[in-house]
Motif scaffolding. Structure first.
Motif, mmCIF file in Angstrom:
data_model
loop_
_atom_site.group_PDB
_atom_site.id
_atom_site.type_symbol
_atom_site.label_atom_id
_atom_site.label_comp_id
_atom_site.label_asym_id
_atom_site.label_seq_id
_atom_site.Cartn_x
_atom_site.Cartn_y
_atom_site.Cartn_z
ATOM 1 N N GLU A 50 0.826 -1.202 0.000
ATOM 2 C CA GLU A 50 0.000 0.000 0.000
ATOM 3 C C GLU A 50 0.863 1.257 0.000
ATOM 4 O OE1 GLU A 50 -3.047 0.363 -0.486
ATOM 5 O OE2 GLU A 50 -3.964 -1.581 -0.119
ATOM 6 N N GLY A 51 2.181 1.055 0.040
ATOM 7 C CA GLY A 51 3.073 2.206 0.028
ATOM 8 C C GLY A 51 2.970 3.024 1.302
ATOM 9 N N SER A 52 2.634 2.384 2.395
ATOM 10 C CA SER A 52 2.421 3.089 3.648
ATOM 11 C C SER A 52 3.719 3.706 4.152
ATOM 12 C CB SER A 52 1.870 2.123 4.701
ATOM 13 O OG SER A 52 1.827 2.748 5.957
ATOM 14 N N VAL A 53 3.635 4.970 4.532
ATOM 15 C CA VAL A 53 4.825 5.629 5.062
ATOM 16 C C VAL A 53 5.021 5.276 6.531
ATOM 17 C CG1 VAL A 53 4.763 7.513 3.420
ATOM 18 C CG2 VAL A 53 3.481 7.719 5.556
ATOM 19 N N SER A 54 4.138 4.427 7.088
ATOM 20 C CA SER A 54 4.363 3.921 8.432
ATOM 21 C C SER A 54 5.213 2.658 8.411
ATOM 22 C CB SER A 54 3.024 3.632 9.133
ATOM 23 O OG SER A 54 2.317 2.625 8.451
ATOM 24 N N SER A 55 5.583 2.228 7.202
ATOM 25 C CA SER A 55 6.478 1.076 7.077
ATOM 26 C C SER A 55 7.916 1.535 7.236
ATOM 27 C CB SER A 55 6.295 0.407 5.715
ATOM 28 O OG SER A 55 6.715 1.285 4.689
ATOM 29 N N SER A 56 8.833 0.582 7.302
ATOM 30 C CA SER A 56 10.247 0.932 7.388
ATOM 31 C C SER A 56 10.719 1.497 6.054
ATOM 32 C CB SER A 56 11.074 -0.303 7.745
ATOM 33 O OG SER A 56 11.050 -1.233 6.661
ATOM 34 N N LEU A 57 11.819 2.222 6.115
ATOM 35 C CA LEU A 57 12.394 2.751 4.883
ATOM 36 C C LEU A 57 12.743 1.599 3.940
ATOM 37 C CD1 LEU A 57 13.557 5.058 3.162
ATOM 38 C CD2 LEU A 57 15.695 4.822 4.426
ATOM 39 N N ALA A 58 13.277 0.506 4.490
ATOM 40 C CA ALA A 58 13.650 -0.643 3.669
ATOM 41 C C ALA A 58 12.434 -1.201 2.931
ATOM 42 C CB ALA A 58 14.286 -1.727 4.530
ATOM 43 N N ALA A 59 11.276 -1.267 3.617
ATOM 44 C CA ALA A 59 10.062 -1.777 2.981
ATOM 45 C C ALA A 59 9.558 -0.811 1.919
ATOM 46 C CB ALA A 59 8.981 -2.016 4.033
ATOM 47 N N PHE A 60 9.596 0.493 2.215
ATOM 48 C CA PHE A 60 9.106 1.470 1.244
ATOM 49 C C PHE A 60 9.983 1.518 0.000
ATOM 50 C CE2 PHE A 60 8.708 5.620 -0.718
ATOM 51 C CZ PHE A 60 7.328 5.688 -0.893
ATOM 52 N N VAL A 61 11.273 1.278 0.171
ATOM 53 C CA VAL A 61 12.188 1.287 -0.971
ATOM 54 C C VAL A 61 11.748 0.286 -2.037
ATOM 55 C CG1 VAL A 61 14.493 0.476 -1.651
ATOM 56 C CG2 VAL A 61 14.258 2.251 0.070
ATOM 57 N N GLU A 62 11.225 -0.868 -1.627
ATOM 58 C CA GLU A 62 10.750 -1.856 -2.597
ATOM 59 C C GLU A 62 9.633 -1.278 -3.437
ATOM 60 O OE1 GLU A 62 12.305 -4.702 -3.127
ATOM 61 O OE2 GLU A 62 13.715 -4.055 -1.578
ATOM 62 N N THR A 63 8.730 -0.544 -2.811
ATOM 63 C CA THR A 63 7.647 0.119 -3.540
ATOM 64 C C THR A 63 8.206 1.191 -4.477
ATOM 65 O OG1 THR A 63 6.116 -0.254 -1.717
ATOM 66 C CG2 THR A 63 5.523 1.460 -3.285
ATOM 67 N N TYR A 64 9.118 1.985 -3.974
ATOM 68 C CA TYR A 64 9.753 3.044 -4.771
ATOM 69 C C TYR A 64 10.429 2.482 -6.016
ATOM 70 C CZ TYR A 64 13.538 6.288 -6.017
ATOM 71 O OH TYR A 64 14.429 7.079 -6.709
ATOM 72 N N LEU A 65 11.199 1.415 -5.834
ATOM 73 C CA LEU A 65 11.919 0.826 -6.963
ATOM 74 C C LEU A 65 10.959 0.215 -7.984
ATOM 75 C CD1 LEU A 65 14.905 -0.852 -5.068
ATOM 76 C CD2 LEU A 65 15.005 1.175 -6.534
ATOM 77 N N GLU A 66 9.903 -0.398 -7.493
ATOM 78 C CA GLU A 66 8.919 -0.972 -8.403
ATOM 79 C C GLU A 66 8.224 0.116 -9.223
ATOM 80 O OE1 GLU A 66 4.888 -3.774 -8.216
ATOM 81 O OE2 GLU A 66 6.218 -3.619 -6.480
ATOM 82 N N ASP A 67 7.997 1.267 -8.603
ATOM 83 C CA ASP A 67 7.336 2.378 -9.296
ATOM 84 C C ASP A 67 8.205 2.976 -10.392
ATOM 85 O OD1 ASP A 67 5.170 2.080 -7.660
ATOM 86 O OD2 ASP A 67 5.612 3.804 -6.375
#
Length: 354
Positions: A50-67
């Protein structure tokens, strides 16, 4: 049911989520040994997907890279992945996106500015700026698309510098000493001849085939680029659309390459220089030491070519066309090498006024 047990006894987890376009998608992963492992993956990926900014930076990076992956060159993507995983995540990856403060960014910067590379050298100011810009890009992405209220990078001073240290290049005399020193290896000699006298990028030169050389008209066509990744040879489009170009070879270089290609006896679509960039770096170091000339990078031969053309009196527009650049880029990057025409301009205006 988001988690289920398969007939073979393993567990499967499935997550449904909305992407940033609002479309409903799902992700399935199989093969978990226990229900607990499947549920843990489900809960972690549900936040990440869901791209939640309450996730860790490491988790959000996966979303960022996929985008961003579909929007950039594969080599650019791989460079980003390396930079993020080696320079950002080890320091900040465990922290929640919405809890990272400006002070955390400053501490990360301070640690990186003190760090050294594999050769025991501190990172260059331009490299530090590149890494800093990458972290800023991740937070900007989170703010723009995923609801992060504010980027902590906005309140910090960027580390490093966008200005490179003094540009390094060889004079013609220095290059000729180098070329003589490496002439014992024909592949090295001819590869560096192309780089210096035509101003090609390394990847452009390494992708050349006999089909790219028109010896009758002394033309070299730049239509692709080479890189080595994951143990495989990869041919891609050149760096930019402007990079696709034809380069007029000097007659002596045309004759050298024609003879060399004949000796190789390769097919029209086979690479002429079947080496890697690492090999070029090794030969650059070897030749510099043998010739007794200052050490520069392989890419600095491109700067050396520009310097040579400026000394010969060619305009920024003509040089840019040869190198596959915009003329404004040439003017900005090499302005200090162009002769100062201000006095001549003033004299001409004085003469006209009379």
């Amino acid at each position: 049911m988001s988690v289920r047990q398969e007939e073979n006894g393993t567990w499967t987890a499935q997550v449904w989520y909305h992407d940033y376009n609002g479309e409903r998608r799902h992700k399935t992963k199989r093969g978990f040994e226990t229900e607990e492992e499947a549920l843990a993956w489900h809960d972690e990926y549900a936040v990440e997907a869901e791209g939640s900014v309450s996730s860790s930076l490491a988790a959000f990076v996966e979303t960022y890279l996929e985008d961003i992956r579909p929007r950039i060159r594969e080599s650019t993507y791989e460079n980003k992945v390396y930079t993020i995983k080696s320079k950002i995540l080890p320091y900040l990856g465990h922290m929640r996106m919405d809890e990272i403060e400006p002070v955390d960014i400053v501490r990360w910067q301070n640690r990186l500015m003190k760090a050294t590379n594999s050769r025991g050298e501190q990172y260059s100011p331009t490299y530090l700026r590149t890494v800093n810009n990458q972290l800023t890009a991740i937070f900007n992405h989170a703010s723009r698309l995923y609801g992060l209220k504010d980027s902590p990078c906005k309140k910090t001073q960027r580390m490093g510098s966008s200005e490179a240290s003094e540009m390094q290049f060889w004079t013609k005399e220095e290059y000729l000493k180098f070329a003589d020193a490496i002439s014992d290896k024909p592949f090295s000699y001819h590869a560096f001849e192309v780089l210096y006298w035509c101003g090609l990028r390394e990847g452009e030169m390494l992708a050349l085939t006999p089909n790219d050389l028109d010896f009758e008209r002394s033309l070299l066509y730049v239509r692709k680029s080479y890189r080595r990744a994951h143990g495989q040879d990869i041919i891609t489009d050149p760096k930019t659309p402007k990079s696709v170009r034809k380069v007029q070879m000097p007659t002596f270089l045309r004759d050298e390459l024609e003879e060399y290609v004949k000796q190789l006896g390769i097919a029209p679509d086979e690479r002429i220089f079947t080496v890697t960039k690492h090999c070029l770096y090794h030969e650059m170091k070897r030749g510099s030491q043998l010739a007794g000339v200052k050490k520069i990078r392989v890419h600095d031969l491109r700067h050396s070519h520009v310097s040579l053309l400026i000394d010969l009196g060619f305009s920024a527009v003509a040089i840019a066309d040869r190198l596959g650049h915009e003329s404004a880029d040439i003017t900005f990057r090499y302005a200090h090498l162009f002769p100062d025409k201000q006095s001549a301009m003033a004299d001409a205006l004085d003469e006209m006024k009379r």
